[in-house]
Design a protein around this motif. Structure first.
Motif, short mmCIF file in Angstrom:
data_model
loop_
_atom_site.label_atom_id
_atom_site.label_comp_id
_atom_site.label_asym_id
_atom_site.label_seq_id
_atom_site.Cartn_x
_atom_site.Cartn_y
_atom_site.Cartn_z
N LYS A 1 0.84 -1.20 0.00
CA LYS A 1 0.00 0.00 0.00
C LYS A 1 0.88 1.25 0.00
CE LYS A 1 -4.00 -2.22 2.13
NZ LYS A 1 -5.00 -2.19 3.22
N ASP A 2 0.88 2.00 1.09
CA ASP A 2 1.65 3.25 1.14
C ASP A 2 2.98 3.09 1.88
OD1 ASP A 2 -0.23 4.68 -0.29
OD2 ASP A 2 -1.33 5.31 1.49
N HIS B 1 7.22 5.29 4.92
CA HIS B 1 5.77 5.45 5.03
C HIS B 1 5.34 6.73 4.30
CE1 HIS B 1 5.17 2.43 8.39
NE2 HIS B 1 6.49 2.54 8.33
N LYS B 2 4.41 6.61 3.37
CA LYS B 2 3.94 7.77 2.62
C LYS B 2 3.15 8.70 3.54
CE LYS B 2 2.27 8.91 -1.98
NZ LYS B 2 1.72 8.38 -3.24
N LYS B 3 3.56 9.97 3.58
CA LYS B 3 2.94 10.96 4.47
C LYS B 3 2.75 12.28 3.72
CE LYS B 3 3.15 8.42 8.30
NZ LYS B 3 1.99 8.08 9.15
N ARG C 1 6.39 9.05 -6.13
CA ARG C 1 5.68 10.30 -5.93
C ARG C 1 5.38 10.53 -4.46
NH1 ARG C 1 1.07 10.29 -10.75
NH2 ARG C 1 2.52 10.33 -12.53
N GLY C 2 5.28 11.80 -4.09
CA GLY C 2 4.88 12.13 -2.73
C GLY C 2 6.06 12.20 -1.78
#
Length: 219
Positions: free
Chosen positions: A59-60, A86-88, A98-99
Motif C-alpha cells: 500500500k503506502d 511510510h507515505k505521508k 511520488r509524494g
C-alpha cells in the motif's frame, strides 16, 4: 569535524562496545572472533532481513532491506536490516516515487528485549545515519526480537543521540590508539563468544603466576 571514509567504524560495533569495551576491541581492533550458539542464531535471523532483492511495497509503505548507511559526522557505516518508508503529507522525496515519505528503521535481534541499551543505541546510530543521508528527522524506529516475534518501539530522543555521539567518539579514540582495555569479570562474560580468547578471569589475578596456580588447582 568530518571523518574520511577510510576512518569509518562499523555501526554493529556500537552494540559490542556498549556490552563490553574489551569485546569490541578484540573484534574490531585485533580482528578476533569466535562463534557460539548466540552468534549463530543471530546470523540466521539477519540472513533473511539482509536480502537486498526483497524490496517490496505494501500500500503506502515501501520496504527496503540491507540498506547501506553511513555518517561523515560520526565516522560510522553499515547496513540497516529493514527500513520502511511510510507515505505521508510531509517527509522526504524518494527517487522514482511520488509524494513524501517518513523514514522508519527496524533492527532485527535474536532473543528478547534486553534491560541494557546496546540494541537501542545501535538503532539510534542507524537513524542518525539516515537523518544525515536524507536530510530528515527520525523520531521513531523499532527493534524486532526473534523470541517474542514482535516489534518494540524505540523513541529516537536527543539524549540517546548524545549517548551515541559520546560512545562513537570514544570508539574512534580507542581505534586510533589501537587500545584494547582490560576487563572486569562479570556474569555477562559467560554468554560472550570471545570468553576463551579474552580470558576475563586473568584480570582478577594479581599476576600470571596466580592465574597458573589457580588453573592447576582446578585440574
Amino acid at each position: 569535524m568530518e571523518y574520511r571514509e577510510e576512518e569509518y567504524l562499523m555501526i554493529s560495533g556500537i552494540q559490542h562496545f556498549k556490552f563490553c569495551r574489551r569485546q569490541w576491541a578484540l573484534i574490531h581492533i585485533e580482528q578476533q572472533w569466535a562463534e557460539n550458539v548466540h552468534t549463530v542464531v543471530g546470523e540466521l535471523m539477519h540472513k533473511k532481513a539482509h536480502d537486498p532483492d526483497l524490496t517490496e511495497k505494501r500500500k503506502d509503505v515501501l520496504i527496503t532491506r540491507a540498506l547501506p548507511v553511513s555518517s561523515r559526522m560520526l565516522g560510522i557505516s553499515g547496513e540497516c536490516d529493514v527500513v520502511e518508508f511510510h507515505k505521508k503529507d510531509e517527509g522526504v522525496k524518494l527517487h522514482g516515487h511520488r509524494g513524501f515519505y517518513e523514514i522508519y528503521p527496524i533492527e532485527y535481534k535474536k532473543g528478547k528485549p534486553k534491560e541494557s541499551e546496546e540494541d537501542i543505541l545501535q538503532l539510534v546510530a542507524q537513524s542518525m545515519c539516515l537523518e544525515e543521508m536524507f536530510s530528515a528527522t527520525i523520531s521513531e524506529g523499532a527493534l524486532f526480537y526473534g523470541e517474542t516475534r514482535r516489534r518494540e518501539t524505540v523513541k529516537i530522543t536527543e539524549e540517546l543521540k548524545h549517548q551515541v555521539e559520546d560512545m562513537v567518539k570514544e570508539m574512534h579514540q580507542y581505534y586510533e590508539r589501537r587500545y584494547t582495555p582490560r576487563v572486569k569479570y562479570g556474569k555477562h562474560c559467560n554468554a560472550c563468544s570471545l570468553k576463551e580468547i579474552c580470558m576475563p578471569k586473568i584480570g582478577k589475578m594479581s599476576s600470571v603466576k596466580c592465574y597458573i596456580n589457580q588453573a592447576l588447582e582446578d585440574i
